[in-house]
Scaffold this active site. Structure first.
Site, PDB file in Angstrom:
ATOM      1  N   ASP A  23       0.850  -1.191   0.000  1.00 47.25           N
ATOM      2  CA  ASP A  23       0.000   0.000   0.000  1.00 47.25           C
ATOM      3  C   ASP A  23       0.888   1.245   0.000  1.00 47.25           C
ATOM      4  OD1 ASP A  23      -3.203   0.559   0.990  1.00 47.25           O
ATOM      5  OD2 ASP A  23      -1.781   2.226   1.144  1.00 47.25           O
TER       6      ASP A  23
ATOM      7  N   ASN B 271     -12.939  -3.098   2.051  1.00 50.95           N
ATOM      8  CA  ASN B 271     -13.946  -2.040   2.122  1.00 50.95           C
ATOM      9  C   ASN B 271     -14.797  -2.060   0.855  1.00 50.95           C
ATOM     10  OD1 ASN B 271     -12.986  -0.952   4.620  1.00 50.95           O
ATOM     11  ND2 ASN B 271     -11.272  -0.054   3.490  1.00 50.95           N
TER      12      ASN B 271
ATOM     13  N   HIS C 293     -10.070  -5.113  -3.539  1.00 45.46           N
ATOM     14  CA  HIS C 293      -8.772  -5.316  -2.892  1.00 45.46           C
ATOM     15  C   HIS C 293      -8.995  -5.756  -1.468  1.00 45.46           C
ATOM     16  CE1 HIS C 293      -9.951  -1.076  -2.661  1.00 45.46           C
ATOM     17  NE2 HIS C 293      -9.363  -1.018  -1.462  1.00 45.46           N
TER      18      HIS C 293
END
Ligand code: 5GP
Length: 126
Positions: A35, A97, A110
């Site tokens: 990330d 999410n 993801h």
């Protein structure tokens, strides 16, 4: 129910090689990369290469080969990071999410793999 996929989302561009990434693992159907704004010492994103908006899209419409590959890739990354409690790691958290209530920023499925510190309770007040 139809899903609308935006081919210009940032992860689609990463998959096309238009934006660099720090790859952790690449397989036939999946890509795992660091990330860009890590929230923990370990913060890896795992994405399918297919055009899936979110987890329910993937779970309902992906092929069995894609689902197996994605799931195994998450397992392999946990192993690479050394976070498995069964192997003397200290554990981790998976987050995916979805949509407005999930506060999803990038509309390509993801799974976040977070670890390397105590992560606190699952949810903070909104
Ligand atoms: P979401 O909020 O959609 O679950 O998470 C999106 C994640 O993508 C965030 O943690 C954010 O830091 C990460 N991200 C956004 N843009 C980029 C990028 O260009 N490269 C990488 N490696 N990560 C990104």
């Amino acid at each position: 129910m139809s899903y609308v996929y935006d081919d210009q989302n940032i992860f689609a561009r990463i998959l096309r090689g238009e934006i660099p990434n720090k790859t952790v693992l690449e397989t036939g159907h999946s890509l795992a990369f660091e990330d860009i704004a890590p929230q923990a010492p370990h913060h890896v994103l795992v994405i399918p290469k297919g055009r899936y908006v979110n987890y329910d899209h993937f779970a309902l419409e992906a092929t069995e080969a894609e689902i197996v590959d994605f799931t195994r890739t998450i397992g392999a990354v946990c192993k690479m990071l050394g976070v498995q409690p069964s192997r003397d790691g200290q554990g981790y958290r998976l987050i995916s999410n979805c949509g407005a209530h999930g506060v999803q920023e990038v509309p390509h499925l993801h799974v976040h793999i977070l670890g390397g510190r105590v992560l606190g309770r699952m949810l903070q007040p909104a």
